[in-house]
Motif scaffolding. Structure first.
Motif, PDB file in Angstrom:
ATOM      1  N   VAL A   1       0.864  -1.169   0.000  1.00 53.76           N
ATOM      2  CA  VAL A   1       0.000   0.000   0.000  1.00 53.76           C
ATOM      3  C   VAL A   1       0.913   1.235   0.000  1.00 53.76           C
ATOM      4  O   VAL A   1       1.852   1.309   0.783  1.00 53.76           O
ATOM      5  CB  VAL A   1      -0.968  -0.027   1.216  1.00 53.76           C
ATOM      6  CG1 VAL A   1      -0.231  -0.076   2.520  1.00 53.76           C
ATOM      7  CG2 VAL A   1      -1.916   1.132   1.185  1.00 53.76           C
TER       8      VAL A   1
ATOM      9  N   GLN B   1      -3.089  -1.921   6.009  1.00 48.66           N
ATOM     10  CA  GLN B   1      -3.851  -2.924   5.266  1.00 48.66           C
ATOM     11  C   GLN B   1      -3.814  -4.242   6.017  1.00 48.66           C
ATOM     12  O   GLN B   1      -2.906  -4.514   6.790  1.00 48.66           O
ATOM     13  CB  GLN B   1      -3.361  -3.094   3.831  1.00 48.66           C
ATOM     14  CG  GLN B   1      -2.169  -3.954   3.633  1.00 48.66           C
ATOM     15  CD  GLN B   1      -1.789  -4.083   2.154  1.00 48.66           C
ATOM     16  OE1 GLN B   1      -2.372  -3.468   1.261  1.00 48.66           O
ATOM     17  NE2 GLN B   1      -0.789  -4.888   1.888  1.00 48.66           N
TER      18      GLN B   1
ATOM     19  N   ARG C   1      -8.243  -2.243   3.057  1.00 47.64           N
ATOM     20  CA  ARG C   1      -7.493  -1.000   3.255  1.00 47.64           C
ATOM     21  C   ARG C   1      -8.478   0.059   3.737  1.00 47.64           C
ATOM     22  O   ARG C   1      -9.467   0.352   3.057  1.00 47.64           O
ATOM     23  CB  ARG C   1      -6.835  -0.541   1.957  1.00 47.64           C
ATOM     24  CG  ARG C   1      -5.740  -1.459   1.498  1.00 47.64           C
ATOM     25  CD  ARG C   1      -5.025  -0.900   0.280  1.00 47.64           C
ATOM     26  NE  ARG C   1      -3.980  -1.821  -0.128  1.00 47.64           N
ATOM     27  CZ  ARG C   1      -3.849  -2.289  -1.363  1.00 47.64           C
ATOM     28  NH1 ARG C   1      -4.683  -1.896  -2.312  1.00 47.64           N
ATOM     29  NH2 ARG C   1      -2.871  -3.119  -1.651  1.00 47.64           N
TER      30      ARG C   1
END
Length: 141
Positions: free
Chosen positions: A9, A120, A134
């Motif tokens: 992420v 996440q 997320r």
């Protein structure tokens, strides 16, 4: 153990921590749309948690890996997910399990002095199927 790499992420934090863990649990999805999953069955869930932050604690950790594992493993291992209060009014799908794991971890992190963020959560239900949760920016308190 085979190393697993997951989608990352994007973030601007100085530190990123990833913790892999697993637990065994049963569940059922009481919906006609769930097909065979309407029946009680179990999985060995594999979980990856990604945590980011700019500041470490006095020990030099974003958070101790052990605390992350204890929070999730102790809660879900060898249980029936449908019996957990967080699933009282919703089905314990892999998507919602990932969201609940995020909430548990985020609550744990907010109780720390350095307050890192859970960026996440990935929950693998089978060798070929996983979900990524997320949070939105507004989910960080």
């Amino acid at each position: 153990m085979m190393q697993q790499f997951y989608p990352s992420v994007p973030h601007g934090f100085r530190f990123e921590l990833n913790k892999d863990m697993n637990f065994s649990a049963a569940h059922f999805i009481p919906s006609k749309d769930a097909g065979q999953c309407q029946e009680m069955h179990g999985h060995t869930y594999f979980v990856n948690v990604t945590i980011g932050g700019d500041t470490v604690d006095a020990s030099g950790f974003l958070i101790d890996f052990k605390q992350i594992k204890q929070a999730i493993h102790k809660k879900y291992d060898h249980s029936v997910l449908n019996n957990h209060p967080e699933f009282k009014d919703k089905f314990p799908t892999t998507e919602l399990l990932a969201e609940q794991i995020w909430q548990t971890i985020q609550d744990l992190l907010m109780a720390t002095e350095n307050k890192p963020f859970c960026l996440q959560v990935i929950v693998r239900e089978t060798p070929t199927s996983y979900v990524i949760y997320r949070p939105r920016k507004e989910d960080f308190r």
